[in-house]
Design a protein around this motif. Structure first.
Motif, mmCIF file in Angstrom:
data_model
loop_
_atom_site.group_PDB
_atom_site.id
_atom_site.type_symbol
_atom_site.label_atom_id
_atom_site.label_comp_id
_atom_site.label_asym_id
_atom_site.label_seq_id
_atom_site.Cartn_x
_atom_site.Cartn_y
_atom_site.Cartn_z
ATOM 1 N N PHE A 188 0.654 -1.119 -0.166
ATOM 2 C CA PHE A 188 -0.328 0.015 0.174
ATOM 3 C C PHE A 188 0.774 1.557 -0.164
ATOM 4 O O PHE A 188 0.803 2.594 -0.213
ATOM 5 N N ARG A 189 1.920 1.239 0.176
ATOM 6 C CA ARG A 189 2.418 2.198 0.293
ATOM 7 C C ARG A 189 3.032 2.902 -1.243
ATOM 8 O O ARG A 189 2.581 4.191 -1.363
ATOM 9 N N ARG A 190 3.386 2.681 -2.186
ATOM 10 C CA ARG A 190 3.518 2.680 -3.478
ATOM 11 C C ARG A 190 2.429 2.784 -4.277
ATOM 12 O O ARG A 190 2.142 1.771 -4.423
ATOM 13 N N THR A 191 2.062 3.615 -4.818
ATOM 14 C CA THR A 191 1.048 3.351 -6.278
ATOM 15 C C THR A 191 0.676 2.705 -7.046
ATOM 16 O O THR A 191 0.026 1.643 -6.996
ATOM 17 N N SER A 192 1.843 2.494 -7.687
ATOM 18 C CA SER A 192 2.869 1.667 -8.985
ATOM 19 C C SER A 192 2.529 0.095 -7.450
ATOM 20 O O SER A 192 1.673 -0.695 -8.718
ATOM 21 N N THR A 193 2.821 -0.728 -6.927
ATOM 22 C CA THR A 193 2.420 -1.469 -6.204
ATOM 23 C C THR A 193 1.235 -1.612 -5.919
ATOM 24 O O THR A 193 0.793 -2.977 -5.976
ATOM 25 N N TYR A 194 0.300 -1.099 -5.173
ATOM 26 C CA TYR A 194 -0.729 -0.548 -4.767
ATOM 27 C C TYR A 194 -1.909 -1.286 -5.936
ATOM 28 O O TYR A 194 -2.902 -2.238 -6.170
ATOM 29 N N ALA A 195 -1.730 -0.869 -7.408
ATOM 30 C CA ALA A 195 -2.612 -1.132 -8.468
ATOM 31 C C ALA A 195 -2.121 -2.740 -9.159
ATOM 32 O O ALA A 195 -2.915 -2.816 -9.689
ATOM 33 N N VAL A 196 -1.263 -2.856 -9.071
ATOM 34 C CA VAL A 196 -0.185 -4.497 -9.517
ATOM 35 C C VAL A 196 -1.066 -5.677 -8.106
ATOM 36 O O VAL A 196 -1.903 -6.263 -8.908
ATOM 37 N N GLY A 197 -0.780 -4.938 -7.139
ATOM 38 C CA GLY A 197 -1.566 -5.860 -6.198
ATOM 39 C C GLY A 197 -3.769 -5.943 -6.482
ATOM 40 O O GLY A 197 -3.488 -7.091 -6.384
ATOM 41 N N VAL A 198 -3.686 -5.343 -7.040
ATOM 42 C CA VAL A 198 -5.418 -4.536 -7.078
ATOM 43 C C VAL A 198 -5.378 -5.230 -7.947
ATOM 44 O O VAL A 198 -6.504 -6.437 -8.545
ATOM 45 N N LEU A 199 -4.923 -5.567 -9.204
ATOM 46 C CA LEU A 199 -5.028 -6.625 -10.737
ATOM 47 C C LEU A 199 -5.117 -7.832 -10.316
ATOM 48 O O LEU A 199 -5.638 -8.254 -10.547
ATOM 49 N N SER A 213 -5.124 -9.558 -7.096
ATOM 50 C CA SER A 213 -5.991 -9.832 -6.359
ATOM 51 C C SER A 213 -7.476 -10.262 -7.369
ATOM 52 O O SER A 213 -8.196 -10.883 -7.164
ATOM 53 N N ALA A 214 -7.374 -9.101 -8.146
ATOM 54 C CA ALA A 214 -8.752 -9.442 -9.416
ATOM 55 C C ALA A 214 -8.678 -10.702 -9.930
ATOM 56 O O ALA A 214 -9.758 -11.761 -10.441
ATOM 57 N N PHE A 215 -7.736 -11.163 -10.724
ATOM 58 C CA PHE A 215 -7.250 -12.013 -11.007
ATOM 59 C C PHE A 215 -7.625 -13.004 -10.745
ATOM 60 O O PHE A 215 -9.130 -14.167 -11.315
ATOM 61 N N PHE A 216 -7.454 -12.984 -9.472
ATOM 62 C CA PHE A 216 -7.377 -14.863 -8.750
ATOM 63 C C PHE A 216 -9.158 -14.947 -8.455
ATOM 64 O O PHE A 216 -9.623 -15.794 -7.474
ATOM 65 N N PHE A 217 -9.338 -13.581 -7.583
ATOM 66 C CA PHE A 217 -10.629 -13.253 -7.254
ATOM 67 C C PHE A 217 -11.929 -14.188 -9.189
ATOM 68 O O PHE A 217 -12.644 -14.835 -8.193
ATOM 69 N N GLU A 218 -11.373 -14.053 -9.781
ATOM 70 C CA GLU A 218 -11.778 -13.580 -10.856
ATOM 71 C C GLU A 218 -11.982 -15.231 -11.079
ATOM 72 O O GLU A 218 -13.336 -16.293 -11.314
ATOM 73 N N ARG A 219 -11.201 -15.741 -10.901
ATOM 74 C CA ARG A 219 -10.523 -17.390 -11.684
ATOM 75 C C ARG A 219 -11.741 -17.825 -9.918
ATOM 76 O O ARG A 219 -12.050 -19.326 -10.649
ATOM 77 N N ALA A 220 -11.717 -17.556 -8.949
ATOM 78 C CA ALA A 220 -12.084 -18.606 -7.858
ATOM 79 C C ALA A 220 -14.116 -17.890 -7.872
ATOM 80 O O ALA A 220 -14.352 -18.863 -7.609
ATOM 81 N N PHE A 221 -14.350 -17.023 -7.934
ATOM 82 C CA PHE A 221 -15.797 -16.685 -8.580
ATOM 83 C C PHE A 221 -16.195 -17.978 -9.348
ATOM 84 O O PHE A 221 -17.060 -18.907 -9.522
#
Length: 55
Positions: A9-20, A22-30
């Motif tokens: 969460f400290r840097r915007t770039s790592t936060y954006a990568v983390g969101v992407l 986690s969205a990928f893994f959530f989509e696969r699990a769903f």
């Protein structure tokens, strides 16, 4: 919690990568969960279940 803030969460770039990521893994699990539920509810009615009768 401190480790999560410092690493993601400290840097915007790592936060954006983390969101992407986690969205990928959530989509696969769903997708897997909803497909499993659909197949369980419709067991015996799907083409895979009745294909042997028509081939």
């Amino acid at each position: 919690m401190s480790f999560l803030y410092k690493s993601v969460f400290r840097r915007t770039s790592t936060y954006a990568v983390g969101v992407l990521v986690s969205a990928f893994f959530f989509e696969r699990a769903f997708d897997l969960g909803s497909e499993t539920l659909f197949r369980q509810v419709n067991k015996g009615k799907l083409w895979d279940d009745i294909k042997h009768k028509y081939e």
